[in-house]
Design an enzyme around this catalytic site. Structure first.
Site, mmCIF file in Angstrom:
data_model
loop_
_atom_site.group_PDB
_atom_site.id
_atom_site.type_symbol
_atom_site.label_atom_id
_atom_site.label_comp_id
_atom_site.label_asym_id
_atom_site.label_seq_id
_atom_site.Cartn_x
_atom_site.Cartn_y
_atom_site.Cartn_z
ATOM 1 N N GLU A 114 0.801 -1.145 0.028
ATOM 2 C CA GLU A 114 -0.207 -0.052 -0.023
ATOM 3 C C GLU A 114 0.704 1.138 0.068
ATOM 4 O O GLU A 114 1.717 1.417 0.932
ATOM 5 C CB GLU A 114 -0.941 0.100 1.216
ATOM 6 C CG GLU A 114 -0.528 -0.107 2.505
ATOM 7 C CD GLU A 114 -1.479 -0.422 3.668
ATOM 8 O OE1 GLU A 114 -2.470 -0.896 3.567
ATOM 9 O OE2 GLU A 114 -1.409 0.354 4.557
ATOM 10 N N CYS A 115 0.580 2.104 -1.161
ATOM 11 C CA CYS A 115 1.139 3.396 -1.054
ATOM 12 C C CYS A 115 2.748 3.212 -1.240
ATOM 13 O O CYS A 115 3.147 2.852 -2.193
ATOM 14 C CB CYS A 115 0.749 4.226 0.081
ATOM 15 S SG CYS A 115 1.097 6.279 -0.379
ATOM 16 N N GLY A 116 3.517 3.866 -0.167
ATOM 17 C CA GLY A 116 4.744 3.872 -0.137
ATOM 18 C C GLY A 116 5.326 2.493 -0.269
ATOM 19 O O GLY A 116 6.568 1.920 -0.739
ATOM 20 N N MET B 194 3.968 0.075 -2.155
ATOM 21 C CA MET B 194 3.750 -0.316 -3.647
ATOM 22 C C MET B 194 4.940 0.371 -4.474
ATOM 23 O O MET B 194 5.385 -0.376 -5.417
ATOM 24 C CB MET B 194 2.360 0.298 -3.994
ATOM 25 C CG MET B 194 2.141 0.235 -5.627
ATOM 26 S SD MET B 194 0.531 0.873 -6.170
ATOM 27 C CE MET B 194 0.806 2.814 -5.677
ATOM 28 N N SER C 27 -1.761 -0.729 -4.140
ATOM 29 C CA SER C 27 -2.540 0.457 -4.612
ATOM 30 C C SER C 27 -2.129 1.498 -3.570
ATOM 31 O O SER C 27 -1.248 1.252 -2.425
ATOM 32 C CB SER C 27 -4.018 -0.066 -3.798
ATOM 33 O OG SER C 27 -4.932 1.413 -3.817
#
Length: 433
Positions: free
Chosen positions: A320-322, A324, A410
């Site tokens: 998730e986010c960082g 990803m 994501s």
């Protein structure tokens, strides 16, 4: 007490952490919470209290979860400090909504560095803008002198008694910031010294001189919540590897609690230290600051090869986010410098000089709906078509969710307690359709 302000940047975190630290140093049992989605401020509140800091949000975490956490904390603590989010009335739901729902008295922190009489207007507006708002008083922050403090107090013509003091401007307890918010407390060797300096400054105010007996006038009763339904151990026998270091530090403690409650055994590893991926059934790559450590992550060949082997074996990865961002082929800085990363997802991540997305989101999965949020300064360029998208809290399409084999990624940050079954499905082979 809910520590709020008219806007971001007024010093809420400093005052909330200083208040918690002051009473913890006096031997009182203190628990702290953060209003809204946030990973960074809780690091400072945890340092001040010595306890994990959970988030409270009437939409993301839900009223039942918030009530249960407040009730549990009240059975163990002499003082509960809740730090607000943005301005007191900003957001849907806002910190004011939380205060009214649970009867939390509001302490308004106002940066008074460039005002005098207007301080009174701000305090009056915050107190009376919404009828029935529980109120503790107002604290002036970043005050220039004793005379300045007196002018601020006199500006409260309607009720000087609500003036709970003035904290003088002092670089000794400033909390440094960067593009996503405050610097993580663990990265500063003098973090505790900064909190102690802030607590010492607060101790010179009427608020800071109140002992436990004086604070009783703001006591709040939290009813015991209804018992939550029993949660099946959907991850029993599973070993979960969780990345955790300065590049992957955006981890809600509540998410770890949920994984353990689901039966998972958690093992942690550091991609920054190029640690090999532990033997595991699934991997969670949480958010953080990979862009600040792109060179070290690019050189983390043992971690990279372990992740590749894990994914090629069809074992789940949730990023998730960082978490990803390093899975793509490259990260490109806002100055145009590219670093080759791990290549599990095709494409590149481009850092932006301005905020790219912010807001509450939810992800609908077959096992349930996960609530959470998004907050990032980068964007993806990829040929991958989104497998699905999150939905914004107020409606409309949200963040892309990418799937390549067993890898799912994501910009969406999930709050696992919102649906433990859906959270479990992210880490079970074939668990998400």
């Amino acid at each position: 007490m809910l520590v709020a302000a008219p806007a971001s940047g007024q010093g809420k975190t400093t005052v909330a952490a200083a208040l918690a630290r002051l009473h913890a140093r006096a031997g009182r049992r203190v628990r702290a919470f953060k209003c809204g989605p946030d990973f960074l401020d809780p690091h400072w509140l945890a340092l001040a209290t010595g306890h994990p800091v959970h988030n409270l949000d009437l939409w993301m975490t839900g009223e039942h979860d918030a009530r249960a956490r407040l009730h549990e904390a009240a059975t163990q603590a002499d003082l509960i400090v809740v730090e607000g989010v943005m301005g007191l009335f900003d957001g849907e739901p806002s910190a004011a909504d939380l205060a009214q729902r649970f009867g939390l008295p509001v302490l308004a922190v106002i940066d008074a560095s460039a005002m005098a009489g207007t301080f009174g207007a701000l305090a009056f507006g915050l107190r009376h803008f919404r009828p029935g708002l529980p109120w503790a008083g107002v604290l002036a922050n970043r005050v220039g002198s004793g005379r300045h403090a007196q002018m601020l107090r006199e500006a409260l013509a309607d009720d000087e008694a609500q003036f709970l003091g003035a904290v003088m401007r002092d670089a000794a307890f400033s909390l440094p910031e960067r593009h996503l918010g405050l610097t993580v407390a663990a990265e500063l060797p003098d973090a505790l010294a900064r909190l102690d300096a802030a607590a010492d400054a607060l101790a010179r105010t009427p608020l800071g001189q109140m002992d436990g007996a004086a604070l009783v006038r703001w006591s709040v009763s939290f009813d015991a919540p209804a018992a939550a339904p029993a949660q099946a151990a959907l991850l029993a026998g599973k070993t979960m590897a969780v990345a955790r270091d300065a590049a992957f530090c955006f981890i809600y403690p509540a998410n770890l609690d949920v994984l353990r409650a689901l039966g998972a055994e958690l093992v942690f590893f550091s991609p920054l230290a190029d640690e090999p991926l532990p033997a595991c059934d699934a991997v969670w790559l949480p958010g953080g600051y990979p862009e600040l450590h792109a060179g070290a992550l690019a050189a983390a060949t043992r971690t990279r090869e372990g992740l590749r082997a894990h994914a090629h074996a069809g074992r789940p990865v949730w990023a998730e986010c960082g978490g990803m961002m390093p899975l793509f082929d490259h990260i490109v800085s806002s100055d145009g410098e590219a670093a080759a990363l791990w290549g599990l997802l095709p494409g590149q991540v481009l850092m932006q000089k301005r905020l790219a997305a912010l807001g509450l989101q939810q992800l609908a999965l077959p096992a349930g709906t996960l609530r959470g949020h998004t907050f990032h300064y980068s964007r993806c360029e990829t040929a991958l078509a989104p497998a699905q998208r999150t939905e914004a809290a107020r409606g409309g399409a949200g963040e892309a969710v990418y799937r390549v084999g067993a890898v799912q990624a994501s910009y969406f940050h999930a709050w696992f307690p919102s649906s433990p079954a859906a959270a479990a499905s992210l880490f079970i082979e074939g668990g998400v359709a």
